[in-house]
Design a protein around this motif. Structure first.
Motif, short mmCIF file in Angstrom:
data_model
loop_
_atom_site.label_atom_id
_atom_site.label_comp_id
_atom_site.label_asym_id
_atom_site.label_seq_id
_atom_site.Cartn_x
_atom_site.Cartn_y
_atom_site.Cartn_z
N GLY A 112 -28.82 16.90 30.29
CA GLY A 112 -29.34 15.93 29.34
C GLY A 112 -30.78 16.13 28.95
N SER A 113 -31.40 17.22 29.38
CA SER A 113 -32.82 17.47 29.08
C SER A 113 -32.94 18.66 28.14
N GLN A 114 -33.98 18.63 27.32
CA GLN A 114 -34.28 19.75 26.44
C GLN A 114 -35.46 20.58 26.96
N ASN A 115 -36.03 20.15 28.06
CA ASN A 115 -37.16 20.88 28.64
C ASN A 115 -36.68 22.04 29.50
N PRO A 116 -37.39 23.16 29.47
CA PRO A 116 -37.00 24.30 30.32
C PRO A 116 -37.39 24.07 31.78
N LYS A 117 -36.65 23.18 32.43
CA LYS A 117 -36.95 22.80 33.81
C LYS A 117 -35.66 22.37 34.49
N THR A 118 -35.60 22.59 35.79
CA THR A 118 -34.42 22.20 36.54
C THR A 118 -34.48 20.72 36.90
N ALA A 119 -33.37 20.22 37.36
CA ALA A 119 -33.35 18.86 37.90
C ALA A 119 -34.03 18.87 39.27
N ALA A 120 -34.34 17.71 39.77
CA ALA A 120 -34.95 17.60 41.10
C ALA A 120 -33.97 18.07 42.17
#
Length: 411
Positions: A216-224
């Motif tokens: 659900g994110s558009q940022n180039p980052k993983t979930a916690a």
């Protein structure tokens, strides 16, 4: 022989003299004085960038004492701030707060020690592994994927993610080892290319749903990272020091045993000293190259695991490497590719990282000066004759050349 000198005491004096010569001409003393020389140059830079020193220098010839006092205040204040930020904050009101900087130093040192071991092991086998960045990124990607897409109880989840990260680092380094063993491709070129491939491959993973990008994110980052995969805090929740340090210390002990006590370590050292002679002695040089890179990659993988599962548990992006892959080369050089030396060098560089921010915050010293000091350490280590000349250390090679010349003349 004099009356006060007995035959029994003469060999003892000779042994002490030999020990002193070994200490003053060995690799350890060169590393120590390289650090000292870098700190001295760093002190000069700190003094020149200090505003009070610059102001006092404007009237140096009328009141020179003010300039020297300003220099002392700037340099001593900077290194006192470095100590407070990396070892012990003696201005804190409680012991727990006072000891916190040391735990931060060890936290920063953890991935540097592990990655430095991977670089140093390759050095001992005669290879220059500068692919630590790529190996760390792939280890982080594997550990992050297992951590965010799989559900297991603790500690199984934590151990599986750790194993996956080490395996990914070994696989990525093994590519370079395989190509060198089978085709003779130079590991420096191959590892540089693999660094770039890993960087862009991780960027693709972080931008792709279902791989590493948070749902659900558009940022180039993983979930916690879930709690089941996080490395536990060693000293409790009030400190950031995690069990990755224990993994790094185990890696130090394993690498020492591997190099100094195992038969495969003997083959590593033999190939590193002279591959042609090792081949003549029956050692499979190609297999040594491949095996050494596999193990080196797994050690660097511990650094990636400690970052993902211990330090950046809220999720990571493409900057997860944080320069560790290349700092590991400096750590391995300063530690002379010795496991214990790398341990000490990793702690030193961890102190630089932890204390550099305190220097900037309390004294206004640019944090880049710490990076300059680290670079100067590499420069001085790469030039032992310069260090010997600066500190008037004896040169064992010069003495050996004189002995050879005397033998040639007498012959």
């Amino acid at each position: 022989m004099t009356e006060t000198q007995s035959p029994l005491t003469a060999p003892e004096v000779s042994r002490w003299r030999k020990a002193f010569t070994d200490i003053t001409t060995g690799n350890a003393i060169i590393s120590l004085f390289s650090v000292l020389a870098a700190i001295i140059v760093g002190s000069i830079m700190i003094a020149f960038t200090d505003k009070d020193v610059q102001a006092a220098a404007g009237y140096f010839f009328s009141r020179p004492g003010d300039t020297f006092a300003a220099i002392w205040d700037s340099v001593s204040g900077a290194y006192a701030a470095l100590f407070r930020g990396s070892v012990y904050n003696y201005t804190a009101d409680t012991f727990v707060r006072g000891i916190r900087p040391l735990t931060e130093t060890l936290k920063f040192a953890t991935p540097l020690i592990a990655a430095g071991l991977g670089v140093g092991l390759a050095f001992r086998a005669g290879m220059f592994n500068i692919g630590g960045q790529g190996q760390l990124l792939m280890a982080a990607a594997a550990a992050g994927y297992v951590g965010t897409t799989m559900s297991m109880p603790w500690p199984i989840h934590m151990l599986v993610a750790t194993a996956a990260g080490m395996a990914a680092g070994a696989l990525w380094a093994g590519i370079a080892g395989f190509l060198k063993a089978k085709t003779g491709a130079h590991e420096v070129i191959v590892t540089i290319m693999l660094n770039h491939i890993a960087l862009y491959l991780l960027a693709w993973m972080l931008a792709t749903q279902g791989v590493l990008q948070a749902p659900g994110s558009q940022n180039p980052k993983t979930a916690a990272m879930p709690d089941s995969v996080v490395l536990p805090k060693i000293l409790g929740p009030q400190f950031n020091l995690h069990a990755g340090l224990i993994l790094a210390l185990i890696a130090v002990a394993f690498t020492w045993w591997l190099i100094e006590r195992s038969s495969i370590g003997f083959r590593f050292r033999a190939v590193g000293l002279n591959p042609e002679a090792a081949k003549t002695a029956g050692i499979n040089v190609s297999r040594v190259y491949f095996t050494a890179m596999l193990i080196a990659g797994a050690l660097v993988g511990i650094a990636g695991v400690s970052q993902v599962q211990g330090t950046v548990t809220s999720g990571f992006g493409g900057d997860i490497d944080a320069g560790i892959g290349f700092d590991a080369i400096t750590v391995a050089l300063l530690g002379r590719s010795s496991p214990l030396g790398i341990l000490g060098a990793g702690v030193l560089f961890g102190a630089f990282k932890a204390g550099g921010f305190a220097m900037q915050a309390s004294q206004g010293v640019p944090v880049e000066i710490v990076l300059v000091v680290q670079s100067l350490i590499v420069l001085f280590i790469a030039a032992p004759p310069l260090v010997r000349a600066m500190f008037h250390l004896p040169d064992p090679e010069r003495k050996a050349r004189k002995l050879r010349n005397k033998k040639e003349v007498s012959a």
